[in-house]
Design a protein around this motif. Sequence first.
Motif, mmCIF file in Angstrom:
data_model
loop_
_atom_site.group_PDB
_atom_site.id
_atom_site.type_symbol
_atom_site.label_atom_id
_atom_site.label_comp_id
_atom_site.label_asym_id
_atom_site.label_seq_id
_atom_site.Cartn_x
_atom_site.Cartn_y
_atom_site.Cartn_z
ATOM 1 N N THR A 14 -33.995 -62.659 -78.743
ATOM 2 C CA THR A 14 -33.044 -63.648 -78.252
ATOM 3 C C THR A 14 -33.730 -64.980 -77.993
ATOM 4 O O THR A 14 -34.952 -65.063 -77.887
ATOM 5 N N TRP A 15 -32.928 -66.032 -77.852
ATOM 6 C CA TRP A 15 -33.398 -67.359 -77.495
ATOM 7 C C TRP A 15 -33.212 -67.566 -75.994
ATOM 8 O O TRP A 15 -32.462 -66.849 -75.352
ATOM 9 N N ASP A 16 -33.851 -68.593 -75.484
ATOM 10 C CA ASP A 16 -33.515 -69.034 -74.135
ATOM 11 C C ASP A 16 -32.185 -69.784 -74.207
ATOM 12 O O ASP A 16 -31.621 -69.979 -75.285
ATOM 13 N N CYS A 17 -31.651 -70.211 -73.073
ATOM 14 C CA CYS A 17 -30.324 -70.823 -73.063
ATOM 15 C C CYS A 17 -30.271 -72.148 -73.803
ATOM 16 O O CYS A 17 -29.193 -72.637 -74.126
ATOM 17 N N PHE A 18 -31.413 -72.751 -74.096
ATOM 18 C CA PHE A 18 -31.435 -74.008 -74.842
ATOM 19 C C PHE A 18 -31.871 -73.800 -76.291
ATOM 20 O O PHE A 18 -32.263 -74.743 -76.973
ATOM 21 N N THR A 19 -31.806 -72.573 -76.785
ATOM 22 C CA THR A 19 -32.175 -72.223 -78.158
ATOM 23 C C THR A 19 -33.563 -72.748 -78.494
ATOM 24 O O THR A 19 -33.813 -73.293 -79.558
ATOM 25 N N VAL A 36 -25.604 -75.169 -75.289
ATOM 26 C CA VAL A 36 -26.330 -74.289 -74.382
ATOM 27 C C VAL A 36 -25.807 -72.862 -74.493
ATOM 28 O O VAL A 36 -24.708 -72.625 -74.973
ATOM 29 N N ASN A 37 -26.627 -71.935 -74.009
ATOM 30 C CA ASN A 37 -26.297 -70.512 -73.971
ATOM 31 C C ASN A 37 -25.961 -69.939 -75.339
ATOM 32 O O ASN A 37 -24.941 -69.295 -75.537
ATOM 33 N N SER A 38 -26.855 -70.206 -76.286
ATOM 34 C CA SER A 38 -26.684 -69.584 -77.600
ATOM 35 C C SER A 38 -26.733 -68.073 -77.421
ATOM 36 O O SER A 38 -27.399 -67.559 -76.528
ATOM 37 N N ALA A 39 -26.031 -67.376 -78.243
ATOM 38 C CA ALA A 39 -25.927 -65.928 -78.089
ATOM 39 C C ALA A 39 -26.579 -65.212 -79.259
ATOM 40 O O ALA A 39 -26.716 -65.769 -80.346
#
Length: 98
Positions: A14-19, A36-39
């Motif tokens: 996964t990425w952090d919330c800022f991709t 923000v909040n890439s899934a």
Amino acid sequence: MVTVDPGTVIEIETWDCFTDRCRASGHARGLDLTRVNSATGPIGVRGAEPGDTLSVTLLDIRPDEQGAAMCIPEWGQLIDTVHSPTTADFKVSTAPSR
């Protein structure tokens, strides 16, 4: 979209919330806050229908060695106390605390 059978064990990254843009830019200034909040996903489960409740078990979590915390005015938990964008980088330790 990936679709799996019930009971399937999968590994995802996964990425952090800022991709990962926080690390690339080095600070909060100039970040596009509309992204923000890439899934990670979606991940479908064969046989699941809308309205069904699914259970997910996390078997292992391996954080990156480097982390970043950001405070942005009018955004997040410190919304009323932050006056300019601030970023703090830190090392992540997975060693048990004593």
